[in-house]
Enzyme design. Structure first.
Site, mmCIF file in Angstrom:
data_model
loop_
_atom_site.group_PDB
_atom_site.id
_atom_site.type_symbol
_atom_site.label_atom_id
_atom_site.label_comp_id
_atom_site.label_asym_id
_atom_site.label_seq_id
_atom_site.Cartn_x
_atom_site.Cartn_y
_atom_site.Cartn_z
ATOM 1 N N SER A 1 5.450 7.131 -5.960
ATOM 2 C CA SER A 1 5.499 7.359 -4.518
ATOM 3 C C SER A 1 4.144 7.797 -3.983
ATOM 4 O O SER A 1 3.312 8.367 -4.709
ATOM 5 C CB SER A 1 6.547 8.423 -4.186
ATOM 6 N N GLU B 1 -1.235 3.321 -7.802
ATOM 7 C CA GLU B 1 -0.472 2.250 -7.147
ATOM 8 C C GLU B 1 0.767 2.893 -6.550
ATOM 9 O O GLU B 1 1.639 3.391 -7.281
ATOM 10 C CB GLU B 1 -0.098 1.150 -8.139
ATOM 11 N N GLY C 1 3.387 3.473 -2.713
ATOM 12 C CA GLY C 1 4.482 2.832 -2.000
ATOM 13 C C GLY C 1 4.030 1.720 -1.069
ATOM 14 O O GLY C 1 2.843 1.383 -0.979
ATOM 15 N N CYS D 1 8.269 -1.379 -4.850
ATOM 16 C CA CYS D 1 7.189 -1.049 -3.915
ATOM 17 C C CYS D 1 6.785 -2.243 -3.055
ATOM 18 O O CYS D 1 6.272 -2.075 -1.954
ATOM 19 C CB CYS D 1 5.983 -0.505 -4.672
#
Length: 487
Positions: free
Chosen positions: A233, A254, A256, A288
């Site tokens: 997140s 990496e 949301g 995502c």
């Protein structure tokens, strides 16, 4: 792999540090989201456990990077063969632990196989350059490993997303300390440790320690860990980035997404509806790259909305381990509450609920919201649930403005019969991944995957980006005779 992973007592209640052993924390009970029933137990790492593993990994890395490249490549090839032979058993764990449907589990397995073969192939790729230099001097730039890479992976595609970072990190000569999500520690950690251990990875090169925030912060701040690869997140990613920055270590984040799927007025509506359904309802929208905003030209929006609602009502929801369903459970009751809050708040602000919207325990049906405007939570917030949020636009310029009206910048899709028009729009979208005539959920281990803005810090995983992330440049010069300086 001759012994059953499901019944293997070697790892029950334990973590992997080159061997399976108990940890100091209370074991994590692995729960099946579809039933609430326990599936097993794994060890729970404390900060002290992380410290010990990081130090051991740093020592083991030195011999690992010194192994002949052919021997290291064999480890990944053997692991791929073991995975092929355990395909059904691994898939069963992924289905039961993540709540994903069987095709989703098989996709994860196929993807990890791809990453294993790519890791083996990296060992024979060139890893340096000969640079211009003065006569009598050889100037070389070469890629060298960081040392120890910490990997923190999420619950949604745990086997794939742990492997996507851990395997190239290992292939480039690093040791790895992996902390899988405590909700999916078997799919995200145990399975990979079993594979690599069975394939002959030297002891201590991979440590797999499930744990919560305490363990994660200890991993990020540990002085023996040179890099953190985090997938999860945006809120947690900000914290990881803050801690990594304070400790002057590299962080690949990496995060949301609130991804836009743009349906232009000349789009093939059948294909657009098909792609839109896949992009928002695959794995209950817990991806995502899911399409968080369907931006549809006003001339098509009524038809698109009607078709999407009709499709939503036909999709069965249930336990993917026992039933042929399209949607399984949401990962936790707390996530169900989040999805339901966003839907209800958007309806209270004027959005029209045309399908779904009524949770049943941890099951949330395919849901369609129409008339969504930029001030609504369904437009702004990452839902991580099976919700199609539809907004209308009048022109290409308005579509671009709506797509870019977000703090996120991960993925986008554009449906049109005019490829040139699609490309012109793609060039103006603030996203790390843009697909013309395809939806937003696309993944391939040979492409650089990552986002911008609140979707990531510009880092990438996959293909040539793996060399960028998991190694650093070292400049070396060699002179036949040392120069005489004037001082």
């Amino acid at each position: 792999m001759t012994k059953s992973v499901l019944s293997d007592a070697d790892w029950s209640g334990k973590a992997f540090t080159g061997e399976w052993r108990s940890l100091s924390g209370e074991p994590i009970v692995v729960t099946e989201p579809a039933t609430g029933q326990p599936l097993g137990r794994v060890g729970r790492a404390t900060a002290s456990d992380m410290r010990t593993s990081a130090a051991q990994a740093r020592q083991a890395q030195k011999s690992w990077v010194g192994m002949p490249y052919g021997e290291r490549a064999k480890v990944f090839r053997k692991a791929a063969a073991l995975l092929e032979s355990s395909r059904d058993e691994f898939a069963s764990w992924i289905v039961r632990e993540t709540g994903g449907i069987p095709p989703k589990a098989m996709f994860e397995i196929d993807s990890v196989l791809h990453h294993l073969h790519e890791a083996a192939a990296m060992l024979t790729q060139p890893k340096g350059l000969v640079l211009p230099s003065a006569e009598g001097c050889t100037s070389i730039a070469r890629r060298v490993p960081h040392g120890v890479v910490g990997v923190i992976s999420p619950f949604n595609f745990p086997f794939l997303l742990s492997s996507r970072s851990a395997l190239p990190a290992l292939a480039t000569g690093n040791a790895v300390v992996l902390k899988p999500d405590p909700r999916t520690p078997v799919s995200g950690g145990v399975l990979l440790a079993l594979l690599l251990d069975g394939a002959g990875l030297p002891k201590g090169v991979l440590h797999m320690l499930p744990g919560d925030a305490e363990a994660g912060e200890a991993l990020v701040t540990d002085p023996d860990v040179a890099m953190i690869s985090f997938t999860g997140s945006t809120a947690v990613g900000r914290r990881v980035g803050e801690l990594a920055g304070k400790n002057l270590k590299k962080a690949a984040l990496e995060l949301g997404g609130k991804n836009a799927l743009i349906i232009l007025d000349d789009a093939d509506l059948d294909l657009a509806v098909c792609g839109g359904a896949w992009a928002s309802w695959l794995h209950q929208g817990q991806i995502c790259m899911s399409a968080g905003r369907h931006l549809v030209h006003k001339s098509l929006v009524a038809d698109y909305t009607q078709r999407m609602a009709e499709k939503a009502r036909t999709l069965p929801v249930g336990n993917p381990h026992t039933q042929p369903v399209a949607l399984g459970p949401i990962i936790t009751p707390q996530q169900v509450q989040r999805v339901d809050r966003i839907v209800k708040a958007s309806v209270s602000m004027g959005a029209r609920l045309l399908a779904g919207g009524s949770p049943d325990g941890q099951f949330y049906p395919a849901t369609v919201l129409a008339g969504v405007t930029p001030d609504m939570p369904a437009f702004r917030e990452e839902i991580f649930g099976p919700v199609v949020s539809i907004s209308a636009f009048d022109s290409d310029a308005e579509a671009i403005a709506l797509a870019n009206d977000s703090e996120y910048g991960l993925s986008a899709g554009i449906y049109t019969r005019d490829v040139g028009r699609g490309m012109a729009i793609a060039e103006q979208i603030n996203a790390g991944l843009v697909h013309v005539n395809d939806q937003t959920v696309n993944d391939d281990g040979t492409m650089p995957m990552g986002g911008r803005g609140a979707s990531g810090n510009g880092s990438r995983h996959g293909g040539p980006a793996n060399w960028d992330e998991f190694t650093q440049w070292q400049w070396t010069t060699v002179r036949s005779t040392a120069p005489a300086y004037p001082l």
